[in-house]
Motif scaffolding. Structure first.
Motif, mmCIF file in Angstrom:
data_model
loop_
_atom_site.group_PDB
_atom_site.id
_atom_site.type_symbol
_atom_site.label_atom_id
_atom_site.label_comp_id
_atom_site.label_asym_id
_atom_site.label_seq_id
_atom_site.Cartn_x
_atom_site.Cartn_y
_atom_site.Cartn_z
ATOM 1 N N LEU A 79 19.740 15.574 -9.209
ATOM 2 C CA LEU A 79 19.465 16.917 -8.691
ATOM 3 C C LEU A 79 18.064 17.421 -9.001
ATOM 4 C CD1 LEU A 79 22.825 18.615 -9.739
ATOM 5 C CD2 LEU A 79 22.248 17.677 -7.493
ATOM 6 N N GLY A 80 17.406 16.835 -9.980
ATOM 7 C CA GLY A 80 16.091 17.306 -10.393
ATOM 8 C C GLY A 80 15.832 16.877 -11.828
ATOM 9 N N PHE A 81 14.640 17.208 -12.329
ATOM 10 C CA PHE A 81 14.230 16.782 -13.670
ATOM 11 C C PHE A 81 14.371 17.928 -14.672
ATOM 12 C CE2 PHE A 81 12.453 13.500 -11.100
ATOM 13 C CZ PHE A 81 12.280 12.389 -11.924
ATOM 14 N N LEU A 82 15.273 17.757 -15.623
ATOM 15 C CA LEU A 82 15.421 18.773 -16.672
ATOM 16 C C LEU A 82 14.208 18.805 -17.589
ATOM 17 C CD1 LEU A 82 19.182 18.516 -17.730
ATOM 18 C CD2 LEU A 82 18.065 20.304 -16.411
ATOM 19 N N THR A 83 13.447 17.716 -17.627
ATOM 20 C CA THR A 83 12.258 17.671 -18.478
ATOM 21 C C THR A 83 11.060 18.351 -17.831
ATOM 22 O OG1 THR A 83 12.016 15.400 -17.638
ATOM 23 C CG2 THR A 83 12.861 15.661 -19.873
ATOM 24 N N ASN A 84 11.223 18.829 -16.609
ATOM 25 C CA ASN A 84 10.195 19.646 -15.970
ATOM 26 C C ASN A 84 10.587 21.112 -16.205
ATOM 27 O OD1 ASN A 84 9.141 21.378 -13.687
ATOM 28 N ND2 ASN A 84 8.073 19.467 -13.218
ATOM 29 N N LYS A 125 9.934 18.524 -4.401
ATOM 30 C CA LYS A 125 9.464 17.160 -4.157
ATOM 31 C C LYS A 125 10.633 16.245 -3.808
ATOM 32 C CE LYS A 125 6.092 13.877 -5.868
ATOM 33 N NZ LYS A 125 5.102 13.570 -6.906
ATOM 34 N N ASP A 126 10.390 15.356 -2.877
ATOM 35 C CA ASP A 126 11.420 14.443 -2.388
ATOM 36 C C ASP A 126 11.071 13.005 -2.761
ATOM 37 O OD1 ASP A 126 13.397 13.104 -0.930
ATOM 38 O OD2 ASP A 126 12.137 13.060 0.856
ATOM 39 N N HIS A 127 11.939 12.365 -3.527
ATOM 40 C CA HIS A 127 11.725 10.964 -3.906
ATOM 41 C C HIS A 127 12.543 10.008 -3.040
ATOM 42 C CE1 HIS A 127 9.298 12.013 -7.381
ATOM 43 N NE2 HIS A 127 10.224 12.861 -7.765
ATOM 44 N N GLY A 154 11.708 16.746 -8.749
ATOM 45 C CA GLY A 154 12.185 16.401 -7.421
ATOM 46 C C GLY A 154 13.568 15.789 -7.385
ATOM 47 N N ILE A 155 14.073 15.640 -6.156
ATOM 48 C CA ILE A 155 15.411 15.115 -5.914
ATOM 49 C C ILE A 155 15.338 13.670 -5.433
ATOM 50 C CG2 ILE A 155 16.478 17.350 -5.398
ATOM 51 C CD1 ILE A 155 15.991 16.781 -2.426
ATOM 52 N N GLU A 156 16.389 12.910 -5.734
ATOM 53 C CA GLU A 156 16.482 11.544 -5.235
ATOM 54 C C GLU A 156 17.944 11.110 -5.236
ATOM 55 O OE1 GLU A 156 13.941 9.167 -7.678
ATOM 56 O OE2 GLU A 156 14.665 10.070 -9.522
ATOM 57 N N ILE A 191 0.866 -1.189 0.000
ATOM 58 C CA ILE A 191 0.000 0.000 0.000
ATOM 59 C C ILE A 191 0.897 1.231 0.000
ATOM 60 C CG2 ILE A 191 -1.803 1.263 1.239
ATOM 61 C CD1 ILE A 191 -2.493 -1.472 2.586
ATOM 62 N N LYS A 192 0.882 1.987 -1.088
ATOM 63 C CA LYS A 192 1.709 3.191 -1.190
ATOM 64 C C LYS A 192 1.070 4.331 -0.408
ATOM 65 C CE LYS A 192 4.736 3.991 -3.810
ATOM 66 N NZ LYS A 192 6.211 4.033 -3.649
ATOM 67 N N ILE A 193 1.901 5.033 0.369
ATOM 68 C CA ILE A 193 1.439 6.229 1.073
ATOM 69 C C ILE A 193 1.880 7.464 0.302
ATOM 70 C CG2 ILE A 193 1.571 7.546 3.226
ATOM 71 C CD1 ILE A 193 2.086 4.866 4.637
ATOM 72 N N ASN A 194 3.148 7.520 -0.046
ATOM 73 C CA ASN A 194 3.660 8.523 -0.982
ATOM 74 C C ASN A 194 4.937 7.960 -1.584
ATOM 75 O OD1 ASN A 194 5.703 8.985 0.892
ATOM 76 N ND2 ASN A 194 4.673 10.755 1.775
ATOM 77 N N ASP A 195 5.801 8.807 -2.121
ATOM 78 C CA ASP A 195 6.944 8.322 -2.885
ATOM 79 C C ASP A 195 7.900 7.438 -2.089
ATOM 80 O OD1 ASP A 195 6.417 9.449 -5.428
ATOM 81 O OD2 ASP A 195 6.913 11.416 -4.622
#
Length: 306
Positions: free
Chosen positions: A269-274, A245-247, A173-175, A18-22
């Protein structure tokens, strides 16, 4: 962090997640013939008081925000540590591109990597190395070779993410990743992007065999490094940009980390496609926040483990 509950029960169903968030989820499965296991998983400390009454199990609260990181505790204790920062891609390999194809990953990560190096130098560390300090191409297998030749104690590879999503609300977001076989299709896709220049001669079965033989102590140390860096990265960025956003911390088969003799991690560091995030990643002030967070995470890891 995990909380595990074994209760006398028969789930009598397939395992369920059961996913709660990322980065938070609950998994239910049959641990033994007469025991059902419930696992709460989170990148933050978990506080989960429960009550079992009339055959109903109630878990009232599954997460607790970790206490604020005190950056004043990050004074270096061991400045002889050797650290290699790896700006991903370079030269003929541009890496991820923004939607308008004007912003290239190779430039963003080089700029942030140089800032990380300078911040560590300012803290008193002297053995800080970059795998590249200009726009040149380096094979993935050569990057950890550089770290091994430098007898590095820590290897951190810096990258920016991409996603084929073309509609509204593209991923952001970052991950942070440490080396391990992929556990989800999403991670496999991200790893495939970063592995595009890897050796083509190995088939997927051979790659999985290699990944499965990575030493457990190295995976544990890399996981600790990833947690410390990501915690400080998130904390520092959210001081000015609380909506980032935090992944979380994840494991994945990133070939730039294969072959490293030291704890090694990869930061996205983040999404360049965003479009919003790609513009943010070009800002000097935002790059400085990213670099400070990563440098602080490295220092925190060193202080606790070296």
């Amino acid at each position: 962090f995990k909380n595990i509950y074994d209760i006398n029960a028969n789930w009598n169903k397939k395992p369920k997640t059961i996913k709660i968030n990322d980065d938070k989820f609950i998994k239910i499965s049959q641990f033994a013939n007469n025991k059902t296991r419930i696992v709460l998983n989170s990148n933050e400390q978990i506080n989960s008081p429960f009550n079992l009454s009339q055959n109903i199990l109630t878990i009232s609260n599954v997460t607790k925000t970790t206490k604020t990181i005190q950056n004043t505790n990050l004074n270096p204790k061991n400045t002889n540590v050797r650290i290699v920062i790896d700006p991903g891609h370079g030269g003929k390999d541009s890496g991820a591109l923004s939607r308008d194809r004007k912003i290239k990953e190779k430039h963003i990560v080089l700029s942030v990597s140089k800032k990380i190096k300078q911040k560590l130098l300012n803290k008193g560390y002297r053995n800080i190395f970059l795998t590249r300090d200009k726009d040149v191409f380096i094979e993935l297998t050569k990057r950890t070779e550089i770290a091994n030749n430098k007898q590095a104690d820590i290897f951190v590879s810096i990258h920016a993410n991409a996603h084929e999503h073309t509609g509204k609300n593209p991923p952001e977001g970052i991950e942070t990743y440490f080396l391990s076989p992929a556990r989800s299709e999403r991670v496999k896709k991200i790893a495939a992007k970063e592995n595009a220049q890897a050796i083509k001669s190995l088939n997927m079965f051979s790659k999985d065999i290699v990944l499965e033989t990575i030493s457990k102590p190295k995976i544990v140390a890399s996981h600790k490094l990833a947690i410390d860096i990501h915690k400080h990265l998130k904390f520092n960025v959210r001081q000015k940009y609380p909506s980032i956003k935090d992944h979380g911390v994840r494991s994945g088969p990133f070939w730039v980390l294969v072959g490293a003799n030291m704890p090694s991690i990869l930061v996205e560091l983040g999404f360049l496609t965003n479009p919003k995030e790609s513009k943010l990643l070009t800002k000097n002030t935002y790059q400085d926040l990213l670099a400070t967070g990563i440098a602080n995470g490295i220092i925190a890891y060193i202080n606790k483990n070296m």
